[in-house]
Design a protein around this motif. Structure first.
Motif, mmCIF file in Angstrom:
data_model
loop_
_atom_site.group_PDB
_atom_site.id
_atom_site.type_symbol
_atom_site.label_atom_id
_atom_site.label_comp_id
_atom_site.label_asym_id
_atom_site.label_seq_id
_atom_site.Cartn_x
_atom_site.Cartn_y
_atom_site.Cartn_z
ATOM 1 N N GLN A 5 0.842 -1.190 0.000
ATOM 2 C CA GLN A 5 0.000 0.000 0.000
ATOM 3 C C GLN A 5 0.878 1.241 0.000
ATOM 4 O O GLN A 5 1.831 1.344 0.766
ATOM 5 C CB GLN A 5 -0.896 0.010 1.230
ATOM 6 N N SER A 6 0.546 2.170 -0.874
ATOM 7 C CA SER A 6 1.205 3.462 -0.878
ATOM 8 C C SER A 6 0.135 4.522 -0.621
ATOM 9 O O SER A 6 -1.031 4.189 -0.418
ATOM 10 C CB SER A 6 1.898 3.714 -2.219
ATOM 11 N N GLN A 7 0.512 5.772 -0.653
ATOM 12 C CA GLN A 7 -0.469 6.822 -0.417
ATOM 13 C C GLN A 7 -1.506 6.889 -1.529
ATOM 14 O O GLN A 7 -2.648 7.254 -1.286
ATOM 15 C CB GLN A 7 0.224 8.176 -0.286
ATOM 16 N N ASP A 8 -1.118 6.523 -2.739
ATOM 17 C CA ASP A 8 -2.001 6.660 -3.897
ATOM 18 C C ASP A 8 -2.675 5.367 -4.343
ATOM 19 O O ASP A 8 -3.663 5.422 -5.070
ATOM 20 C CB ASP A 8 -1.220 7.218 -5.088
ATOM 21 N N ALA A 9 -2.161 4.222 -3.951
ATOM 22 C CA ALA A 9 -2.678 2.969 -4.514
ATOM 23 C C ALA A 9 -2.446 1.790 -3.579
ATOM 24 O O ALA A 9 -1.638 1.856 -2.660
ATOM 25 C CB ALA A 9 -1.999 2.696 -5.851
ATOM 26 N N VAL A 10 -3.161 0.711 -3.868
ATOM 27 C CA VAL A 10 -2.964 -0.575 -3.202
ATOM 28 C C VAL A 10 -2.671 -1.594 -4.294
ATOM 29 O O VAL A 10 -3.419 -1.715 -5.256
ATOM 30 C CB VAL A 10 -4.219 -1.000 -2.403
ATOM 31 N N TYR A 11 -1.572 -2.319 -4.155
ATOM 32 C CA TYR A 11 -1.160 -3.310 -5.142
ATOM 33 C C TYR A 11 -1.378 -4.700 -4.565
ATOM 34 O O TYR A 11 -0.802 -5.047 -3.544
ATOM 35 C CB TYR A 11 0.313 -3.129 -5.499
ATOM 36 N N GLU A 38 7.357 -4.916 -10.741
ATOM 37 C CA GLU A 38 6.633 -3.643 -10.816
ATOM 38 C C GLU A 38 7.427 -2.490 -10.211
ATOM 39 O O GLU A 38 6.947 -1.361 -10.187
ATOM 40 C CB GLU A 38 5.277 -3.757 -10.122
#
Length: 41
Positions: A5-11, A38
């Motif tokens: 998880q980052s601030q902008d997205a969940v992978y 990735e």
């Protein structure tokens, strides 16, 4: 489920059904390989 998880997205790197009470090494390695591909690790 293996996610990053980052601030902008969940992978979602890998989703598997645990059958022995702990994650299989093969499934963990698959998630690590996908994260590296990735550029997440």
């Amino acid at each position: 489920m293996y996610i990053i998880q980052s601030q902008d997205a969940v992978y979602f790197l890998n989703i598997c059904k645990k059958q022995k009470g702990k994650a299989e090494k093969m499934e963990l390695e698959k998630a690590k390989k996908r994260a590296k591909a990735e550029g997440l690790l």
